[in-house]
Design an enzyme around this catalytic site. Structure first.
Site, PDB file in Angstrom:
ATOM      1  CB  ALA A  70      -0.873  -0.026   1.244  1.00 19.12           C
ATOM      2  N   GLY A 115       0.689  -5.013   0.849  1.00 17.39           N
ATOM      3  CA  GLY A 115      -0.483  -5.061  -0.025  1.00 17.39           C
ATOM      4  C   GLY A 115      -0.211  -5.755  -1.350  1.00 17.39           C
ATOM      5  CD  GLU A 118      -2.288  -7.322   2.900  1.00 24.43           C
ATOM      6  OE1 GLU A 118      -1.714  -6.242   2.637  1.00 24.43           O
ATOM      7  OE2 GLU A 118      -3.065  -7.461   3.858  1.00 24.43           O
ATOM      8  CD  GLU A 138       1.539  -5.525   5.813  1.00 25.20           C
ATOM      9  OE1 GLU A 138       2.288  -6.473   6.129  1.00 25.20           O
ATOM     10  OE2 GLU A 138       0.886  -5.521   4.754  1.00 25.20           O
TER      11      GLU A 138
END
Ligand code: CO8
Length: 264
Positions: A70, A115, A118, A138
């Site tokens: 992200a 992300g 993910e 993270e």
């Protein structure tokens, strides 16, 4: 689309995430664009398989990054409410990848971090370039995987291994990702897209409605208890007998000829 590039050929769509200055990190705009384009792709009859990959970096290296997570610069000053909203913004396109009727293949061409890992896990199949690397970094940033990672990683590789990866932030290479079942296949990086397209082509040779129904049975059955899941499978199995592909597929087998499957 500012951050995505779509090409469709021979019923295979290749969708590239293209933010060369940020190693294809997912910001809000990209997530919104992704949601919109996935709705469009799902409605297209000329797309049967979707390959998701990362565009080249700013030095035009196509194997640097799939998605480097992200967008950290966008997240740094979020309030708790805004952070929840940001996480939920990804939920919609990620669930579309997971549940859309077309098969989705992640062609992981470099970093698949946070992300990035993910979004790859939201796809049905993952093919990795031999230089790809994976991590959920993270907790080193004071957050947790918030784009479905705590859930999808545990479902994919088991809770024990998922906890180790998430708690340590270990970066693993493609060979290790293959060993633990995070990716289906590892290939020399120059062969990545061709390999993904070969898998796609193999799938295209099957009854595509049956493929979609198999995907639905696996996805929806996964969250049910085994009895309900098998009942769901039986229902979906039965429904396919209303389709001409079932008659043609089985008749062709009996007649020892290739089936002429029409997708209905
Ligand atoms: N976000 C924003 N920008 C990024 C990101 C990112 N995730 N990753 C790289 N970039 C940018 C860099 O800032 C840099 O920009 P600039 O050239 O303007 O300085 C450019 O991309 C190139 O990066 P580097 O110079 O760092 O390239 P290197 O080859 O030296 O390093 C790395 C590559 C190792 C990938 C390094 O960039 C890195 O560590 N990136 C961050 C990886 C990371 O931690 N990702 C996880 C992010 S957190 C996350 O994904 C949480 C998901 C759940 C969110 C829940 C919502 C609330």
């Amino acid at each position: 689309m500012n951050n995505l590039h779509l090409e469709v050929e021979n019923e295979i769509a290749v969708l590239s995430i293209t933010r060369p200055g940020a190693l294809n990190a997912l910001n809000s705009e990209t997530l919104q664009e992704l949601d919109t384009v996935l709705i469009e792709i799902e409605a297209r009859d000329d797309v049967k398989v979707l390959i998701l990959t990362g565009g080249p970096d700013k030095k035009d290296n196509p194997y640097k990054s799939f998605v480097a997570g992200a967008d950290i610069s966008e997240m740094v000053n979020l309030s708790p409410e805004e952070a929840t909203a940001f996480a939920l913004r990804a939920a919609s396109p990620f669930f579309r990848l997971q549940n859309m009727r077309q098969v989705t293949i992640a062609a992981v061409n470099g970093f698949a971090l946070g992300g990035g890992c993910e979004i790859a896990m939201s796809c049905d199949i993952r093919v990795a370039a031999d230089n790809a690397s994976f991590a959920q970094p993270e907790v080193g940033l004071g957050i947790i995987p918030g784009f479905g990672g705590t859930q999808r990683l545990a479902r994919l590789i088991g809770a024990g291994r998922a906890k180790e990866l998430i708690f340590t932030c270990d970066n693993i290479d493609a060979a290790e990702a293959y060993r633990i079942g995070l990716v289906n296949k590892v290939v020399p990086k120059e062969e990545l897209l061709d390999t993904a397209k070969k898998i796609a082509t193999k799938i295209l040779g099957k009854a595509s409605h049956a493929v979609s129904v198999a995907k639905k049975a696996i996805n929806e059955g996964y969250d049910l208890d085994i009895k309900a899941a098998v009942a769901l499978e039986a229902k979906l199995f039965g429904e396919l007998f209303a389709y001409s592909d079932q008659k043609e597929g089985m008749t062709a087998f009996a007649e020892r000829r290739a089936a002429d499957l029409k997708d209905f």
